[in-house]
Design a protein around this motif. Structure first.
Motif, PDB file in Angstrom:
ATOM      1  N   LYS A  64       0.844  -1.183   0.000  1.00  0.00           N
ATOM      2  CA  LYS A  64       0.000   0.000   0.000  1.00  0.00           C
ATOM      3  C   LYS A  64       0.887   1.244   0.000  1.00  0.00           C
ATOM      4  N   ILE A  65       0.488   2.236  -0.807  1.00  0.00           N
ATOM      5  CA  ILE A  65       1.183   3.518  -0.850  1.00  0.00           C
ATOM      6  C   ILE A  65       0.142   4.623  -0.688  1.00  0.00           C
ATOM      7  N   THR A  66       0.416   5.538   0.222  1.00  0.00           N
ATOM      8  CA  THR A  66      -0.420   6.715   0.429  1.00  0.00           C
ATOM      9  C   THR A  66       0.471   7.935   0.244  1.00  0.00           C
ATOM     10  N   SER A  67      -0.025   8.936  -0.461  1.00  0.00           N
ATOM     11  CA  SER A  67       0.773  10.144  -0.659  1.00  0.00           C
ATOM     12  C   SER A  67      -0.083  11.380  -0.444  1.00  0.00           C
ATOM     13  N   TRP A  68       0.595  12.484  -0.169  1.00  0.00           N
ATOM     14  CA  TRP A  68      -0.090  13.760   0.018  1.00  0.00           C
ATOM     15  C   TRP A  68       0.835  14.894  -0.383  1.00  0.00           C
ATOM     16  N   ASP A  69       0.236  15.934  -0.918  1.00  0.00           N
ATOM     17  CA  ASP A  69       0.966  17.141  -1.285  1.00  0.00           C
ATOM     18  C   ASP A  69       0.029  18.328  -1.042  1.00  0.00           C
ATOM     19  N   PHE A  70       0.131  18.929   0.141  1.00  0.00           N
ATOM     20  CA  PHE A  70      -0.762  20.008   0.535  1.00  0.00           C
ATOM     21  C   PHE A  70      -0.531  21.271  -0.294  1.00  0.00           C
ATOM     22  N   ARG A  71       0.582  21.314  -1.023  1.00  0.00           N
ATOM     23  CA  ARG A  71       0.818  22.457  -1.896  1.00  0.00           C
ATOM     24  C   ARG A  71      -0.263  22.550  -2.964  1.00  0.00           C
ATOM     25  N   LYS A  72      -0.885  21.412  -3.298  1.00  0.00           N
ATOM     26  CA  LYS A  72      -1.969  21.396  -4.291  1.00  0.00           C
ATOM     27  C   LYS A  72      -3.191  22.157  -3.773  1.00  0.00           C
ATOM     28  N   LEU A  73      -3.468  22.066  -2.481  1.00  0.00           N
ATOM     29  CA  LEU A  73      -4.599  22.806  -1.894  1.00  0.00           C
ATOM     30  C   LEU A  73      -4.343  24.304  -1.911  1.00  0.00           C
ATOM     31  N   ALA A  74      -3.076  24.651  -1.713  1.00  0.00           N
ATOM     32  CA  ALA A  74      -2.708  26.078  -1.636  1.00  0.00           C
ATOM     33  C   ALA A  74      -2.401  26.656  -3.021  1.00  0.00           C
TER      34      ALA A  74
END
Length: 156
Positions: free
Chosen positions: A143-153
């Motif tokens: 399983k791989i989970t990723s996040w990039d909060f720069r996309k929200l901003a």
């Protein structure tokens, strides 16, 4: 679909973004389990080959002995200072021991790629140094989970 699920999809890295991110980052945090189920977390250097995370670990470490008994592993690679800059990848699965332990440089086709990338990435040299203390672990994630909060901003 809930708002949380929609936000999760918006901040998830594409496979290309994830591969580039894992290629540029230098340190990961590795979680293993003790016999009583207590977690142990430590930092390691790594190489990502697009399908597996290669971890170069001291063979006389608590991590190594715990993985010998229970190969379940979780790894996090993350960065960012402000909330809107946070990004990372979590990989989970089972660790596999590859090559001799400790690693002495015996021919091992599976290690050609990681041992070509690792010394350049961390030491600026082309020949893999073998110190008689380290060996390779491979995590091919379940399983791989990723996040990039720069996309929200809107920063990407």
């Amino acid at each position: 679909m809930t708002d949380t699920q929609r936000r999760g999809r918006r901040i998830m890295m594409t496979p290309e973004e994830r591969d580039a991110y894992l290629g540029e980052q230098r340190t990961c945090r590795v979680a293993t389990l003790g016999p009583d189920g207590a977690p142990h977390i430590g930092a390691l250097w790594f190489v990502w080959d697009g399908g597996s995370l290669w971890l170069y670990s001291i063979t006389r470490s608590l991590r190594w002995s715990q993985l010998r008994k229970d190969p379940r592993i979780a790894v996090v690679v993350d960065d960012g200072d402000g909330y809107e800059e946070l990004r990372g990848v979590e990989l989970t699965g089972r660790a596999e021991f590859v090559g001799e332990a400790p690693r002495t440089g015996e021919p091992c086709p599976e290690l050609v790629q990681p041992e070509r990338v690792f010394p350049v990435k961390y030491f600026g040299i082309t020949e893999m140094p073998h110190d008689g203390r380290h060996a390779w672990l491979r995590l091919t994630p379940e399983k791989i989970t990723s996040w990039d909060f720069r996309k929200l901003a809107g920063l990407t």
